[in-house]
Design a protein around this motif. Structure first.
Motif, PDB file in Angstrom:
ATOM      1  N   ARG A 119       0.851  -1.184   0.000  1.00  0.00           N
ATOM      2  CA  ARG A 119       0.000   0.000   0.000  1.00  0.00           C
ATOM      3  C   ARG A 119       0.887   1.234   0.000  1.00  0.00           C
ATOM      4  N   ILE A 120       0.696   2.103  -0.966  1.00  0.00           N
ATOM      5  CA  ILE A 120       1.465   3.333  -1.035  1.00  0.00           C
ATOM      6  C   ILE A 120       0.825   4.354  -0.103  1.00  0.00           C
ATOM      7  N   VAL A 121       1.525   4.695   0.962  1.00  0.00           N
ATOM      8  CA  VAL A 121       1.016   5.658   1.936  1.00  0.00           C
ATOM      9  C   VAL A 121       1.379   7.073   1.502  1.00  0.00           C
ATOM     10  N   VAL A 122       2.630   7.249   1.131  1.00  0.00           N
ATOM     11  CA  VAL A 122       3.104   8.529   0.602  1.00  0.00           C
ATOM     12  C   VAL A 122       3.830   8.240  -0.699  1.00  0.00           C
ATOM     13  N   ALA A 123       3.349   8.800  -1.782  1.00  0.00           N
ATOM     14  CA  ALA A 123       3.947   8.559  -3.093  1.00  0.00           C
ATOM     15  C   ALA A 123       4.920   9.682  -3.437  1.00  0.00           C
ATOM     16  N   GLY A 124       6.196   9.317  -3.563  1.00  0.00           N
ATOM     17  CA  GLY A 124       7.173  10.279  -4.020  1.00  0.00           C
ATOM     18  C   GLY A 124       7.086  10.444  -5.525  1.00  0.00           C
ATOM     19  N   ASP A 125       7.926  11.281  -6.077  1.00  0.00           N
ATOM     20  CA  ASP A 125       7.926  11.542  -7.515  1.00  0.00           C
ATOM     21  C   ASP A 125       8.164  10.251  -8.289  1.00  0.00           C
ATOM     22  N   GLY A 126       7.217   9.888  -9.162  1.00  0.00           N
ATOM     23  CA  GLY A 126       7.354   8.708  -9.997  1.00  0.00           C
ATOM     24  C   GLY A 126       6.989   7.397  -9.334  1.00  0.00           C
ATOM     25  N   THR A 127       6.517   7.443  -8.094  1.00  0.00           N
ATOM     26  CA  THR A 127       6.199   6.207  -7.372  1.00  0.00           C
ATOM     27  C   THR A 127       4.790   5.733  -7.690  1.00  0.00           C
ATOM     28  N   ASP A 128       4.692   4.493  -8.140  1.00  0.00           N
ATOM     29  CA  ASP A 128       3.406   3.829  -8.333  1.00  0.00           C
ATOM     30  C   ASP A 128       3.624   2.347  -8.069  1.00  0.00           C
ATOM     31  N   PHE A 129       2.630   1.518  -8.387  1.00  0.00           N
ATOM     32  CA  PHE A 129       2.741   0.106  -8.052  1.00  0.00           C
ATOM     33  C   PHE A 129       3.805  -0.611  -8.881  1.00  0.00           C
ATOM     34  N   THR A 130       4.235  -0.015  -9.994  1.00  0.00           N
ATOM     35  CA  THR A 130       5.262  -0.662 -10.817  1.00  0.00           C
ATOM     36  C   THR A 130       6.673  -0.320 -10.347  1.00  0.00           C
ATOM     37  N   LEU A 306      10.288  11.287   9.157  1.00  0.00           N
ATOM     38  CA  LEU A 306      11.565  11.315   8.440  1.00  0.00           C
ATOM     39  C   LEU A 306      11.360  11.659   6.965  1.00  0.00           C
ATOM     40  N   ASN A 307      10.318  11.076   6.375  1.00  0.00           N
ATOM     41  CA  ASN A 307      10.031  11.344   4.967  1.00  0.00           C
ATOM     42  C   ASN A 307       9.683  12.813   4.746  1.00  0.00           C
ATOM     43  N   ASN A 308       8.923  13.396   5.666  1.00  0.00           N
ATOM     44  CA  ASN A 308       8.560  14.815   5.545  1.00  0.00           C
ATOM     45  C   ASN A 308       9.788  15.707   5.590  1.00  0.00           C
ATOM     46  N   LYS A 309      10.735  15.357   6.450  1.00  0.00           N
ATOM     47  CA  LYS A 309      11.962  16.147   6.538  1.00  0.00           C
ATOM     48  C   LYS A 309      12.766  16.056   5.236  1.00  0.00           C
ATOM     49  N   LEU A 310      12.818  14.858   4.670  1.00  0.00           N
ATOM     50  CA  LEU A 310      13.513  14.704   3.389  1.00  0.00           C
ATOM     51  C   LEU A 310      12.844  15.529   2.301  1.00  0.00           C
ATOM     52  N   ASP A 311      11.529  15.475   2.255  1.00  0.00           N
ATOM     53  CA  ASP A 311      10.790  16.223   1.231  1.00  0.00           C
ATOM     54  C   ASP A 311      10.977  17.725   1.378  1.00  0.00           C
ATOM     55  N   GLU A 312      11.042  18.190   2.611  1.00  0.00           N
ATOM     56  CA  GLU A 312      11.212  19.625   2.852  1.00  0.00           C
ATOM     57  C   GLU A 312      12.597  20.113   2.439  1.00  0.00           C
ATOM     58  N   GLY A 320       9.076   7.836  -1.193  1.00  0.00           N
ATOM     59  CA  GLY A 320       7.847   7.775  -0.429  1.00  0.00           C
ATOM     60  C   GLY A 320       7.851   6.694   0.634  1.00  0.00           C
ATOM     61  N   ILE A 321       6.641   6.294   1.037  1.00  0.00           N
ATOM     62  CA  ILE A 321       6.452   5.296   2.090  1.00  0.00           C
ATOM     63  C   ILE A 321       5.447   4.258   1.607  1.00  0.00           C
ATOM     64  N   ILE A 322       5.770   2.994   1.800  1.00  0.00           N
ATOM     65  CA  ILE A 322       4.796   1.936   1.525  1.00  0.00           C
ATOM     66  C   ILE A 322       4.661   1.064   2.762  1.00  0.00           C
ATOM     67  N   THR A 323       3.514   0.414   2.880  1.00  0.00           N
ATOM     68  CA  THR A 323       3.322  -0.579   3.928  1.00  0.00           C
ATOM     69  C   THR A 323       3.049  -1.928   3.275  1.00  0.00           C
ATOM     70  N   LYS A 324       3.463  -2.978   3.962  1.00  0.00           N
ATOM     71  CA  LYS A 324       3.235  -4.336   3.478  1.00  0.00           C
ATOM     72  C   LYS A 324       2.708  -5.186   4.616  1.00  0.00           C
ATOM     73  N   GLY A 325       1.798  -6.110   4.257  1.00  0.00           N
ATOM     74  CA  GLY A 325       1.226  -6.996   5.255  1.00  0.00           C
ATOM     75  C   GLY A 325       0.578  -8.189   4.592  1.00  0.00           C
ATOM     76  N   GLY A 326      -0.094  -8.992   5.384  1.00  0.00           N
ATOM     77  CA  GLY A 326      -0.760 -10.172   4.849  1.00  0.00           C
ATOM     78  C   GLY A 326       0.143 -11.386   4.893  1.00  0.00           C
ATOM     79  N   THR A 327      -0.366 -12.505   4.422  1.00  0.00           N
ATOM     80  CA  THR A 327       0.342 -13.779   4.530  1.00  0.00           C
ATOM     81  C   THR A 327       1.432 -13.943   3.489  1.00  0.00           C
ATOM     82  N   ARG A 328       1.440 -13.122   2.434  1.00  0.00           N
ATOM     83  CA  ARG A 328       2.425 -13.287   1.370  1.00  0.00           C
ATOM     84  C   ARG A 328       3.617 -12.350   1.535  1.00  0.00           C
ATOM     85  N   SER A 329       3.702 -11.719   2.665  1.00  0.00           N
ATOM     86  CA  SER A 329       4.788 -10.798   2.933  1.00  0.00           C
ATOM     87  C   SER A 329       5.253 -11.009   4.358  1.00  0.00           C
ATOM     88  N   ASN A 330       6.520 -10.696   4.632  1.00  0.00           N
ATOM     89  CA  ASN A 330       6.991 -10.781   6.011  1.00  0.00           C
ATOM     90  C   ASN A 330       6.082  -9.954   6.908  1.00  0.00           C
TER      91      ASN A 330
END
Length: 385
Positions: A119-130, A306-312, A320-330
């Motif tokens: 899940r993309i929580v914060v999308a940086g420049d050019g960040t998408d699911f690919t 931390l991400n906000n400080k980098l962006d500033e 950006g920031i992504i989260t991962k969960g579920g049975t198919r991920s650590n």
């Protein structure tokens, strides 16, 4: 005749009461069984799916808002509250499919698609699911093969081991995939970006050195995780089990540790992991947070700060920031050990160490600011360990 009717009614009453009692007993036993299963099974295997968490959050917002509106019409004027679509909620809960997200269908049908299941929580420049971070490693025997480095990085970086601060470390840096390396630093023709010495642990050393220069005592762990996997007969997917032991040992030996970082190298190509800022090529970062534990939102808050400080200060450096969960991920990345723990991707396989070092220097700046702000917070306030 009346006596017989009375007896029949009494018998029926006793039968109904007995059935009710048996049903209540059976229901209680079943509930206890379910609770036992849920509380004894590993939390990151079955019942910690981020989809269940997202679904339950959705239920709380829509259903509870609707229920409250029946009692207090003030809620009818609430912004963002829509009438709940119960059928959609039930369908998503029963099938784990979201009609608004095609990936929920594809992840079950396409091998390897789980790599993009985040899940993309914060999308940086050019960040998408690919362009999300990709964990890809060859079989362990190939990963452990000897490879030559084309640079004298180890000799040049001896000075990084000098300690600049005395006292107990408050920052801990680990590398769960310790042999992740950078292709430009390896001999020509190498297409496997792993090396026993010239790897991401050098980035950890650089970050630790810069933090020490800023007065923040730091412990940089350089355990060869892949070697330990080989010695114990485990697979690459068990890397976080080994690094977990490392972190737990460090925490037991030093209760002053506050901030925890797990540094990695992404497998995305150079155009995704490189940015030019002030005419300098820099390796881009990305924060990864695991959702398969109860306090992941605190880890997410740290990553967001931390991400906000980098962006500033350096717009475009963070992907950006992504989260991962579920049975198919650590889905934990050992972040359940501390609320102040994040995983950071430092560049990609096609970046040079010089590009990654520049980024490590910048990360030291923002981590230092973050740490100092935490120290300034009132005792017992938000952000305590």
């Amino acid at each position: 005749m009346k006596k017989n009717n009375k007896n029949q009614w009494s018998d029926r009453y006793r039968t109904s009461f007995s059935r009710f009692g048996l049903a209540l007993l059976a229901g209680s036993l079943f509930l206890m069984f379910i609770i036992t299963i849920i509380t004894t099974i590993e939390q990151d295997k079955y019942f910690s799916s981020r989809y269940l968490h997202t679904w339950s959050s959705h239920v709380q917002k829509e259903l509870l808002g609707a229920f409250f509106s029946y009692e207090n019409r003030h809620f009818l004027a609430g912004e963002g509250l829509e009438k709940p679509n119960v059928s959609s909620m039930v369908f998503e809960f029963m099938t784990n499919l979201n009609v608004e997200d095609p990936r929920t269908l594809l992840r079950n049908e396409l091998p390897g698609f789980a790599a993009f299941d985040g899940r993309i929580v914060v999308a940086g420049d050019g960040t998408d699911f690919t362009t999300m971070p990709v964990e890809s490693a060859p079989p362990l025997e190939i990963l452990l093969e000897k490879r030559e480095a084309t640079t004298n990085r180890l000799e040049l970086l001896e000075d990084q081991k000098e300690k600049a601060v005395s006292g107990e470390p408050v920052v801990h840096i680990v590398h769960s995939h310790s042999r992740e390396s950078y292709l430009p630093e390896l001999e020509d023709g190498t297409n496997v970006a792993f090396h026993p010495d010239v790897n991401v642990t050098l980035v950890g050393e650089r970050l630790g050195k810069k933090l020490e220069e800023k007065g923040i005592a730091t412990k940089v762990d350089k355990t060869d995780i892949e070697k330990k996997l080989h010695e114990s007969g485990k697979d690459f997917s068990d890397s976080y089990d080994i690094s977990r032991e490392v972190v737990q040992t460090a925490m037991s030996e030093n209760d002053k540790l506050e901030l925890f970082f797990d540094l990695h190298r992404d497998s995305q190509p150079r155009d995704v992991t490189t940015v030019t800022i002030n005419d300098e090529k820099l390796a881009r970062t990305m924060f990864v947070i695991g959702e398969n534990h109860a306090s992941y939102e605190q880890n997410l808050a740290m990553a967001t700060a931390l991400n906000n400080k980098l962006d500033e200060q350096y717009p475009g450096l963070s992907r950006g920031i992504i989260t991962k969960g579920g049975t198919r991920s650590n889905g934990r990345y050992n972040q359940d050990l501390s609320e102040q723990s994040v995983l950071i991707e430092m560049g990609g396989k096609d970046n040079t160490l010089d590009e990654v070092y520049k980024t490590a220097d910048i990360m030291a700046e923002v981590i230092s600011e973050y740490y100092m702000e935490r120290q300034a917070e009132p005792v017992g306030g938000e952000g305590d360990k």
